[in-house]
Design a protein around this motif. Structure first.
Motif, short mmCIF file in Angstrom:
data_model
loop_
_atom_site.label_atom_id
_atom_site.label_comp_id
_atom_site.label_asym_id
_atom_site.label_seq_id
_atom_site.Cartn_x
_atom_site.Cartn_y
_atom_site.Cartn_z
N ILE A 109 13.72 -54.83 -19.91
CA ILE A 109 13.59 -53.75 -18.91
C ILE A 109 14.13 -52.40 -19.49
CG2 ILE A 109 13.63 -53.01 -16.45
CD1 ILE A 109 13.62 -55.78 -15.67
N TYR A 110 13.78 -51.16 -19.52
CA TYR A 110 14.28 -50.27 -19.86
C TYR A 110 14.38 -49.18 -18.88
CZ TYR A 110 13.89 -51.95 -24.61
OH TYR A 110 14.10 -52.79 -25.71
N HIS A 111 15.14 -47.94 -18.63
CA HIS A 111 15.18 -47.05 -17.78
C HIS A 111 15.61 -45.66 -18.31
CE1 HIS A 111 16.06 -44.49 -14.31
NE2 HIS A 111 15.33 -45.38 -13.49
N PRO A 166 15.64 -46.76 -24.02
CA PRO A 166 15.51 -47.38 -25.59
C PRO A 166 16.01 -46.28 -26.40
CG PRO A 166 13.59 -46.41 -24.42
CD PRO A 166 14.38 -46.22 -23.37
N LEU A 167 16.09 -46.83 -27.66
CA LEU A 167 16.64 -46.08 -28.82
C LEU A 167 15.78 -44.96 -29.22
CD1 LEU A 167 18.21 -48.78 -30.91
CD2 LEU A 167 19.45 -47.35 -29.47
N ILE A 168 14.52 -45.43 -29.12
CA ILE A 168 13.44 -44.51 -29.42
C ILE A 168 12.52 -44.13 -27.87
CG2 ILE A 168 11.37 -43.77 -30.77
CD1 ILE A 168 12.79 -45.36 -32.83
N LYS A 169 12.14 -43.25 -27.65
CA LYS A 169 11.44 -42.98 -26.31
C LYS A 169 10.07 -43.94 -26.31
CE LYS A 169 9.75 -39.56 -23.21
NZ LYS A 169 9.43 -38.01 -22.97
N ASN A 170 9.99 -44.66 -25.17
CA ASN A 170 8.82 -45.43 -24.93
C ASN A 170 8.46 -46.60 -25.92
OD1 ASN A 170 8.26 -43.96 -22.49
ND2 ASN A 170 7.23 -42.42 -23.57
N ASP A 209 10.02 -50.24 -27.53
CA ASP A 209 11.02 -51.33 -27.37
C ASP A 209 11.93 -51.44 -28.60
OD1 ASP A 209 12.00 -54.15 -26.39
OD2 ASP A 209 10.85 -54.70 -28.27
N ASN A 210 13.26 -51.62 -28.32
CA ASN A 210 14.30 -51.64 -29.46
C ASN A 210 14.22 -52.78 -30.41
OD1 ASN A 210 15.61 -49.46 -28.09
ND2 ASN A 210 17.19 -50.91 -27.11
N ILE A 211 13.50 -53.91 -29.98
CA ILE A 211 13.43 -55.01 -30.99
C ILE A 211 12.27 -55.12 -31.71
CG2 ILE A 211 13.49 -57.68 -30.88
CD1 ILE A 211 16.06 -56.40 -29.85
N THR A 212 11.05 -54.88 -31.10
CA THR A 212 9.83 -55.18 -31.74
C THR A 212 9.14 -53.80 -32.26
OG1 THR A 212 8.39 -54.88 -29.70
CG2 THR A 212 9.17 -57.16 -30.47
N GLY A 213 9.57 -52.78 -31.75
CA GLY A 213 8.86 -51.32 -31.95
C GLY A 213 7.34 -51.10 -31.37
N GLU A 214 7.39 -52.06 -30.20
CA GLU A 214 6.21 -52.03 -29.75
C GLU A 214 6.18 -50.87 -28.42
OE1 GLU A 214 4.36 -56.38 -30.67
OE2 GLU A 214 5.44 -56.36 -28.83
N LYS A 215 4.82 -50.59 -27.91
CA LYS A 215 5.01 -49.43 -26.81
C LYS A 215 5.56 -50.26 -25.45
CE LYS A 215 2.12 -46.15 -24.84
NZ LYS A 215 0.73 -45.26 -24.68
N LEU A 216 6.35 -49.45 -24.82
CA LEU A 216 6.92 -49.70 -23.49
C LEU A 216 5.67 -49.12 -22.30
CD1 LEU A 216 10.43 -48.70 -23.63
CD2 LEU A 216 9.57 -51.06 -24.00
N VAL A 217 5.63 -49.78 -21.35
CA VAL A 217 4.70 -49.35 -20.16
C VAL A 217 5.32 -49.39 -18.86
CG1 VAL A 217 2.85 -50.30 -21.73
CG2 VAL A 217 3.86 -51.74 -19.87
N LYS A 218 4.79 -48.71 -17.92
CA LYS A 218 5.25 -48.65 -16.59
C LYS A 218 4.47 -49.76 -15.94
CE LYS A 218 5.77 -45.38 -12.61
NZ LYS A 218 7.44 -45.73 -12.62
N ARG A 219 5.28 -50.48 -15.05
CA ARG A 219 4.40 -51.50 -14.20
C ARG A 219 3.47 -50.69 -13.17
NH1 ARG A 219 8.71 -55.95 -12.73
NH2 ARG A 219 7.79 -55.76 -10.59
N LYS A 220 2.43 -51.20 -12.94
CA LYS A 220 1.48 -50.57 -12.00
C LYS A 220 2.07 -50.65 -10.48
CE LYS A 220 -2.77 -51.03 -14.45
NZ LYS A 220 -4.07 -51.56 -14.57
N ASP A 221 2.95 -51.66 -10.40
CA ASP A 221 3.52 -51.96 -8.97
C ASP A 221 4.86 -51.12 -8.94
OD1 ASP A 221 4.54 -53.71 -10.97
OD2 ASP A 221 5.29 -55.15 -9.43
N ASP A 222 5.25 -50.33 -9.84
CA ASP A 222 6.61 -49.44 -9.47
C ASP A 222 5.81 -48.07 -9.14
OD1 ASP A 222 8.25 -51.32 -10.50
OD2 ASP A 222 8.54 -50.59 -12.62
N ASN A 223 5.61 -48.10 -7.76
CA ASN A 223 5.37 -46.81 -7.23
C ASN A 223 6.01 -46.91 -5.75
OD1 ASN A 223 3.26 -47.96 -4.94
ND2 ASN A 223 2.51 -48.77 -6.95
#
Length: 213
Positions: A132-134, A140-144, A146-160
Motif C-alpha cells: 500500500i502506498y499514499h 512510491p519512489l516513482i509516481k504510480n 511499485d517500488n519492488i516490481t516496477g508494476e503499476k499501482l492502482v486505486k481500489r474501487k472501494d476507496d471512495n
C-alpha cells in the motif's frame, strides 16, 4: 506470535502489518487481499462477491473465516501470523474462537475519521502483493509505480467517500460488542491501543515496544 491489527479502513493496518511481517518473519494475512485474490482467480464465478466488495458490503462471516482458516494451514504460519482487520463482526469473533484460530495480541490503530477520509482518497496499491502506498504519507519512489516490481499501482474501487463512511459506521457499531465478547469469554488476549494519527515511524516503534513485552 499471533497478532490481530484492527482499526478503521485506511488506518494504516496494512502498512504496519507489512513492516511487522518483515521484522518478525511471519506472514501478513489481509482478509481484503484474500477476497480480492479469489475474485481475480475467477471473476465470473465470484461476480456477486465482487459486487459486494465494490459497494462496501461485508462478505459473509463464514466465507471470511473459511478463507482465513485455509490460509493458516500453510507452513509459513507455524511460527505466527498477522491478521489485518479481523474480526470485523461479533459473529466472526465467535467463529474464530470456534475454529480455534489463536490470538495473542490485539493492536488497535486509532485514527480520526477526518484523517481516514484524507488517507483513503490518496491511497494506491500493488494488487499482486498487497503493498500500500499514499501520495502524501507513503509515496512510491516513482509516481504510480511499485517500488519492488516496477508494476503499476492502482486505486481500489472501494476507496471512495461513500464506501469509506459506510465502513466507518459499521466498525463503530460492532467494535464494542467484539471486545465485550472477548472480556466475557475471558479469552487470554493482550489488547493495546495506539495513536495512528502520528507519523509512520512512531507508530511502528510503538508496536515494536508492545511486541517486546
Amino acid at each position: 506470535m499471533k497478532i490481530i491489527l484492527i482499526g478503521y479502513p485506511c488506518s494504516g493496518k496494512g502498512t504496519q502489518a507489512q513492516l511487522i511481517s518483515k521484522k518478525y518473519n511471519i506472514p501478513n494475512i489481509s482478509t481484503g487481499d484474500l477476497i480480492r485474490s479469489k475474485i481475480l482467480k475467477n471473476s465470473i464465478k465470484n461476480k456477486k462477491l465482487n459486487d459486494k466488495l465494490k459497494s462496501g458490503e461485508l462478505i459473509s462471516d463464514k466465507k471470511i473465516i473459511s478463507l482465513v482458516k485455509n490460509r493458516l494451514k500453510k507452513k509459513d504460519c507455524l511460527n505466527g501470523y498477522i491478521l489485518d482487520g479481523l474480526p470485523r463482526t461479533l459473529n466472526q469473533a465467535k467463529l474464530m474462537n470456534k475454529n480455534k484460530i489463536k490470538i495473542d495480541y490485539i493492536i488497535e490503530i486509532s485514527v480520526s475519521k477526518k484523517n481516514i477520509l484524507k488517507r483513503a482518497l490518496g491511497r494506491k496499491i500493488h494488487i499482486p502483493s498487497g503493498r500500500i502506498y499514499h501520495k502524501i504519507y507513503n509515496p512510491p519512489l516513482i509516481k504510480n509505480i511499485d517500488n519492488i516490481t516496477g508494476e503499476k499501482l492502482v486505486k481500489r474501487k472501494d476507496d471512495n467517500k461513500y464506501t469509506i463512511e459506510k465502513r466507518l459506521n459499521q466498525y463503530d457499531s460492532v467494535k464494542k460488542k467484539i471486545f465485550k465478547y472477548y472480556k466475557n469469554k475471558q479469552i487470554n488476549i493482550k489488547y493495546f491501543k495506539i495513536d495512528g494519527n502520528k507519523k509512520l515511524k512512531k507508530i511502528t516503534n510503538s508496536i515494536k515496544k508492545i511486541l517486546k513485552k
